[in-house]
Design an enzyme around this catalytic site. Structure first.
Site, PDB file in Angstrom:
ATOM      1  N   HIS A   1      54.705  26.843  37.843  1.00 25.35           N
ATOM      2  CA  HIS A   1      54.292  26.701  39.242  1.00 25.35           C
ATOM      3  C   HIS A   1      53.158  27.673  39.582  1.00 25.35           C
ATOM      4  O   HIS A   1      52.992  28.717  38.949  1.00 25.35           O
ATOM      5  CB  HIS A   1      55.481  26.963  40.177  1.00 25.35           C
ATOM      6  CG  HIS A   1      56.020  28.369  40.066  1.00 25.35           C
ATOM      7  ND1 HIS A   1      55.429  29.448  40.685  1.00 25.35           N
ATOM      8  CD2 HIS A   1      57.085  28.868  39.404  1.00 25.35           C
ATOM      9  CE1 HIS A   1      56.103  30.547  40.421  1.00 25.35           C
ATOM     10  NE2 HIS A   1      57.109  30.229  39.622  1.00 25.35           N
TER      11      HIS A   1
ATOM     12  N   GLU B   1      64.624  28.113  37.916  1.00 23.51           N
ATOM     13  CA  GLU B   1      64.427  29.475  37.452  1.00 23.51           C
ATOM     14  C   GLU B   1      65.770  30.187  37.296  1.00 23.51           C
ATOM     15  O   GLU B   1      66.803  29.721  37.796  1.00 23.51           O
ATOM     16  CB  GLU B   1      63.527  30.222  38.446  1.00 23.51           C
ATOM     17  CG  GLU B   1      63.199  31.672  38.095  1.00 23.51           C
ATOM     18  CD  GLU B   1      62.490  31.838  36.756  1.00 23.51           C
ATOM     19  OE1 GLU B   1      63.119  31.510  35.718  1.00 23.51           O
ATOM     20  OE2 GLU B   1      61.347  32.308  36.733  1.00 23.51           O
TER      21      GLU B   1
END
Length: 282
Positions: A67, A174
């Protein structure tokens, strides 16, 4: 199943590769071959690997896209990693910025996602194999990165409209726990922002975050277990060229599963890996 890699195609495959030197989006995504027919040669090599593989062995190419910069990245840089881990990561923000829950992209992060789109567009005329299957983390900074890179409905988009579909897997998220930036949004709010048919949430995706706990950080071996589960999903499908939009911690879990060391992929960066799966007889 066991997983390994074929470390001969990309600059990032070198065990001594320095991510800060290579950068987020190196020319050709790091492909060593800089000839005009480089991607045709690469696809031929991958085709030969699969055609000549013994029973139970197969190969896929995974483009791991991190990201773009999120507000939590800004906060960690602002306070330093030690203070971030010890105190600030447990809060939702400070007097200037908000990073939790479910940290969003900064303006720079949005720009990085667009730069990734431009990197793909620059290689398409050279024959780069555009992924046939897309996976993403359910965290918004990853979904917004995918949207800016692959999902824009414009004349210069990377993908045809009919191919703009991403499967959202809980296991792609994550490292979770303690840090509020890693606590995901509810399914109902995500579906409103990321609607079908472009965004497909895996079957059984829970309304509330089932994993994040305020007092316990996920151990790294468990991240690798999640990464292995994602690889198993990927290898059940026939597609050879895959994209995963996710996070540095998750990608290091993938690398651990395939026998590689951690790689500090910059925000907005893309790391291609050739993954080999070998079935282990019972």
């Amino acid at each position: 199943m066991s997983y390994s890699t074929v470390p001969i195609f990309f600059a990032q495959d070198d065990p001594n590769a320095d991510p800060s030197t290579i950068g987020a989006l190196p020319p050709r995504f790091g492909l060593l071959d800089d000839s005009e027919d480089r991607w045709k040669t690469f696809q031929s090599a991958i085709g030969c690997l699969n055609a000549e593989a013994p029973g139970g062995v197969s190969y896929k190419v995974c483009f791991l896209g991190r990201h773009g910069e999120g507000w939590h990245n800004v906060a960690e840089a602002k306070y330093g990693t030690e203070a971030w881990d010890a105190y600030w990561s447990k809060l939702d923000g400070d007097s200037e910025i908000t990073w939790g829950p479910d940290a969003l992209l900064t303006p720079l992060g949005e720009t990085q996602a667009l730069q990734a789109r431009e990197a793909w567009k620059s290689e398409i005329p050279k024959g780069i194999p555009v992924p046939a299957k897309f996976y993403s983390s359910p965290l918004r900074r990853a979904l917004d990165t995918w949207k800016e890179t692959f999902g824009l409905r414009s004349n210069d988009a990377v993908l045809d409209k009919s191919k703009r579909t991403v499967l959202i897997l809980e296991n792609c998220r994550e490292q979770y726990g303690v840090h509020t930036c890693d606590r995901r949004s509810t399914l109902s709010s995500l579906v409103t922002i990321y609607p079908p048919p472009t965004y497909v949430f895996e079957e059984g995706f829970a309304e509330e975050d089932p994993l994040w706990q305020k007092d316990e950080r996920e151990p790294k071996p468990h991240i690798a277990e999640r990464a292995r589960a994602v690889l198993e999903v990927i290898f059940r499908e026939p597609d050879i060229y895959i994209s995963i939009t996710a996070h540095s911690g998750f990608f290091n879990g993938v690398l651990a599963v395939i026998g590689r060391s951690d790689y500090a992929l910059p925000t907005g960066g893309v790391l291609p890996v050739v993954v080999k799966r070998t079935a282990i007889p019972n």
